[in-house]
Design an enzyme around this catalytic site. Structure first.
Site, PDB file in Angstrom:
ATOM      1  N   SER A  72     -12.359   6.322  -7.599  1.00 57.71           N
ATOM      2  CA  SER A  72     -10.916   6.069  -7.552  1.00 57.71           C
ATOM      3  C   SER A  72     -10.588   4.756  -8.278  1.00 57.71           C
ATOM      4  O   SER A  72      -9.723   4.707  -9.167  1.00 57.71           O
ATOM      5  CB  SER A  72     -10.493   6.005  -6.079  1.00 57.71           C
ATOM      6  OG  SER A  72      -9.234   5.417  -5.934  1.00 57.71           O
TER       7      SER A  72
ATOM      8  N   ARG B  84      -6.555  11.579   0.692  1.00 59.86           N
ATOM      9  CA  ARG B  84      -7.666  10.969   1.444  1.00 59.86           C
ATOM     10  C   ARG B  84      -7.138  10.088   2.573  1.00 59.86           C
ATOM     11  O   ARG B  84      -7.720  10.015   3.640  1.00 59.86           O
ATOM     12  CB  ARG B  84      -8.545  10.151   0.487  1.00 59.86           C
ATOM     13  CG  ARG B  84      -9.399  11.030  -0.427  1.00 59.86           C
ATOM     14  CD  ARG B  84     -10.017  10.211  -1.548  1.00 59.86           C
ATOM     15  NE  ARG B  84     -10.750   9.072  -1.075  1.00 59.86           N
ATOM     16  CZ  ARG B  84     -10.791   7.886  -1.681  1.00 59.86           C
ATOM     17  NH1 ARG B  84     -10.152   7.691  -2.818  1.00 59.86           N
ATOM     18  NH2 ARG B  84     -11.483   6.907  -1.176  1.00 59.86           N
TER      19      ARG B  84
ATOM     20  N   HIS C  26     -10.565  -6.720 -10.336  1.00 63.68           N
ATOM     21  CA  HIS C  26     -10.068  -5.843  -9.273  1.00 63.68           C
ATOM     22  C   HIS C  26     -10.676  -6.281  -7.953  1.00 63.68           C
ATOM     23  O   HIS C  26     -11.888  -6.451  -7.852  1.00 63.68           O
ATOM     24  CB  HIS C  26     -10.435  -4.379  -9.541  1.00 63.68           C
ATOM     25  CG  HIS C  26      -9.979  -3.468  -8.453  1.00 63.68           C
ATOM     26  ND1 HIS C  26      -8.697  -2.969  -8.400  1.00 63.68           N
ATOM     27  CD2 HIS C  26     -10.596  -3.022  -7.335  1.00 63.68           C
ATOM     28  CE1 HIS C  26      -8.550  -2.242  -7.310  1.00 63.68           C
ATOM     29  NE2 HIS C  26      -9.695  -2.258  -6.644  1.00 63.68           N
TER      30      HIS C  26
ATOM     31  N   LYS D 275      -9.107   4.293 -12.656  1.00 60.56           N
ATOM     32  CA  LYS D 275      -7.885   3.576 -13.058  1.00 60.56           C
ATOM     33  C   LYS D 275      -8.224   2.421 -13.996  1.00 60.56           C
ATOM     34  O   LYS D 275      -7.526   2.162 -14.973  1.00 60.56           O
ATOM     35  CB  LYS D 275      -7.152   3.063 -11.805  1.00 60.56           C
ATOM     36  CG  LYS D 275      -6.503   4.184 -11.010  1.00 60.56           C
ATOM     37  CD  LYS D 275      -5.920   3.705  -9.698  1.00 60.56           C
ATOM     38  CE  LYS D 275      -6.991   3.443  -8.669  1.00 60.56           C
ATOM     39  NZ  LYS D 275      -6.586   3.434  -7.272  1.00 60.56           N
TER      40      LYS D 275
ATOM     41  N   ASP E 118      -6.049  10.582  -9.374  1.00 54.32           N
ATOM     42  CA  ASP E 118      -6.374   9.643  -8.297  1.00 54.32           C
ATOM     43  C   ASP E 118      -5.176   9.391  -7.404  1.00 54.32           C
ATOM     44  O   ASP E 118      -5.310   9.273  -6.191  1.00 54.32           O
ATOM     45  CB  ASP E 118      -6.897   8.323  -8.859  1.00 54.32           C
ATOM     46  CG  ASP E 118      -7.168   7.355  -7.712  1.00 54.32           C
ATOM     47  OD1 ASP E 118      -8.048   7.671  -6.899  1.00 54.32           O
ATOM     48  OD2 ASP E 118      -6.466   6.342  -7.596  1.00 54.32           O
TER      49      ASP E 118
HETATM   50  N1  URA Z   1      -8.618   1.352  -3.603  1.00 52.05           N
HETATM   51  C1  URA Z   1      -8.507   2.372  -4.457  1.00 52.05           C
HETATM   52  O1  URA Z   1      -7.863   2.267  -5.489  1.00 52.05           O
HETATM   53  N2  URA Z   1      -9.113   3.539  -4.130  1.00 52.05           N
HETATM   54  C2  URA Z   1      -9.840   3.709  -3.005  1.00 52.05           C
HETATM   55  O2  URA Z   1     -10.377   4.769  -2.789  1.00 52.05           O
HETATM   56  C3  URA Z   1      -9.941   2.620  -2.119  1.00 52.05           C
HETATM   57  C4  URA Z   1      -9.320   1.442  -2.461  1.00 52.05           C
END
Ligand code: URA
Length: 445
Positions: free
Chosen positions: A194, A179, A91, A198, A172
């Site tokens: 967040s 957010r 990621h 995932k 999320d």
């Molecule tokens: N990427 C995400 O998935 N969540 C965040 O809060 C910031 C970047």
């Protein structure tokens, strides 16, 4: 008989007040507020107030871990235990010109580790992997869980790049959108929970995080990037995922292209054994970490060989074909281009990632709102990188778009983004040294 409304164990106002007054939230409060928000019982304005209280007063490691877990429990989890191979995912926290997922996923799969690369679309100046892949004629991002498992198992290519299903950590999805509109994105516990909710829900066995640092990244300084990386490594490890992090430079774009089809073209160069040194270097560094974390340590020479002899390209072609794409079809090309040249002789000492990202975005490569379309052909091509000697009048950047009325705003975005210093100056020496040191600035395991 009408059923009585469910009695909620907490009141949102008392949870908000607790965090406003710098108290630690209990596990039960966190479980409830995250679940109740997802069910629509906690109102958007209440969650905005709580997100701001968290933004201002933080969460400790226990609260962050519980918040992550509560978000995971709002949805389902993928299970790759049946595919008979280890799994590893990567990621990136998002950067300009970061196309490494494209060569990385097939490269890692060559060595017997399956790569479930469940990805997203770009928002703002950073590109999204799915937007890049969608510039390949016919390719489709949406797959069922069965199709994902099929791609990853012994009868598939062993890697998949596709859209993350809406069933993974739905809390999320809702919270991130909130957010985004309440100035509460850049908060370490909220970003870490967040991303990790995932990734943990996705079910990967190993995870390598590429935490970008610099003008084109979320994290502008090394200390905050290190804090974010450390928090995510802890969350992953506690959840049983072997998690590593690399801190990598995002002060200038990665590679020589920013924009969807342009980045696919550059990824194909890497898969063919060529490509810019920084993209190749980062791809190899991430592949080394992923394979090691998945229990299949592999040397850099072996990785380079799999790029040079076409094994990674074979996996790529299978991946694209299995998702309806034609790996031999020509990529779309912009009908309009504009060239920007160097104003003086010297050494290119700065090419600002954020400004290049904004220019690519204004040319049509990115979107301002989730529902906006993107142009496959739009973007910026770089003809020099910091550390290169340049001559007055030499072509530095080519802007690409299907809508030439966008050129003026893109050129505006680039103002002040290109710095040229005299050859032999300290700034020139520093730019050359930084380029030679490569993009990996640090590592956490
Ligand atoms: N990427 C995400 O998935 N969540 C965040 O809060 C910031 C970047």
């Amino acid at each position: 008989m009408p059923t009585a409304p469910a009695v909620e164990p907490f009141d949102a106002v008392e949870v908000i007040a607790a965090k406003r007054d710098r108290q630690r939230l209990t596990d039960a409060q966190i479980d409830w507020v995250v679940g109740a928000y997802t069910r629509g019982v906690v109102a958007e304005e209440q969650m905005s107030a709580l997100a701001m209280a968290i933004y201002l007063n933080g969460m400790d490691p226990r609260e962050t871990a519980r918040w992550t877990d509560a978000m995971i429990r709002t949805g389902g989890r993928m299970d790759f235990s049946g595919i008979g191979r280890p799994t590893a995912d990567k990621h990136s926290t998002g950067g300009v010109g970061d196309k490494t997922t494209l060569p990385l996923a097939p490269l890692v799969a060559v060595f017997g580790v399956s790569v479930p690369q469940l990805s997203g679309r770009g928002l703002g100046h950073t590109g999204g992997t799915l937007d890049k892949m969608e510039s390949i004629p016919g390719w489709r991002a949406a797959l069922s869980n069965e199709e994902v498992l099929d791609m990853l198992g012994p009868s598939g290519p062993g890697a998949v790049i596709c859209a993350a299903g809406s069933g993974l950590a739905p809390a999320d999805r809702k919270l991130y959108a909130l957010r985004d509109t309440t100035a509460t994105v850049s908060c370490v516990p909220l970003i870490a929970s967040s991303i990790m909710s995932k990734k943990i829900a996705e079910g990967t066995g190993a995870l390598v995080l590429d935490v970008k640092v610099g003008s084109g990244a979320f994290m502008r300084d090394m200390d905050t990037a290190r804090e974010l990386a450390g928090t995510m490594v802890c969350l992953g490890t506690q959840a049983g995922v072997t998690t590593r992090a690399l801190l990598t430079d995002m002060s200038t774009p990665l590679g020589l292209t920013a924009g969807n089809a342009l980045e696919v073209r550059e990824s194909l160069e890497v898969l063919a054994g060529g490509g810019p040194a920084d993209v190749v270097g980062l791809t190899l560094a991430l592949a080394t970490e992923m394979l090691d974390a998945a229990g299949r340590p592999t040397g850099e020479d072996e990785l380079r060989a799999a790029l040079a002899d076409g094994r990674a390209m074979d996996v790529w072609r299978q991946m694209v074909r299995r998702q309806g794409g034609d790996p031999s079809a020509p990529l779309p090309v912009a009908p309009e281009t504009e060239v920007l040249t160097a104003g003086e002789d010297g050494v290119l000492t700065g090419l600002d990632a954020l400004k290049v990202g904004l220019a690519a975005w204004r040319l049509g490569a990115g979107r301002a709102r989730k529902e906006d379309p993107v142009q496959a052909v739009a973007g910026v091509e770089l003809h020099a990188k910091p550390g290169d000697a340049v001559r007055r009048g030499q072509c530095l950047l080519t802007l690409h778009t299907a809508t030439p009325e966008r050129f003026a705003r893109a050129v505006e975005a680039l103002e002040g983004g290109v710095t040229i210093s005299p050859a032999g100056s300290p700034a020139a020496a520093e730019a050359v040294a930084r380029r030679e040191a490569g993009v990996v600035l640090g590592r956490l395991a």
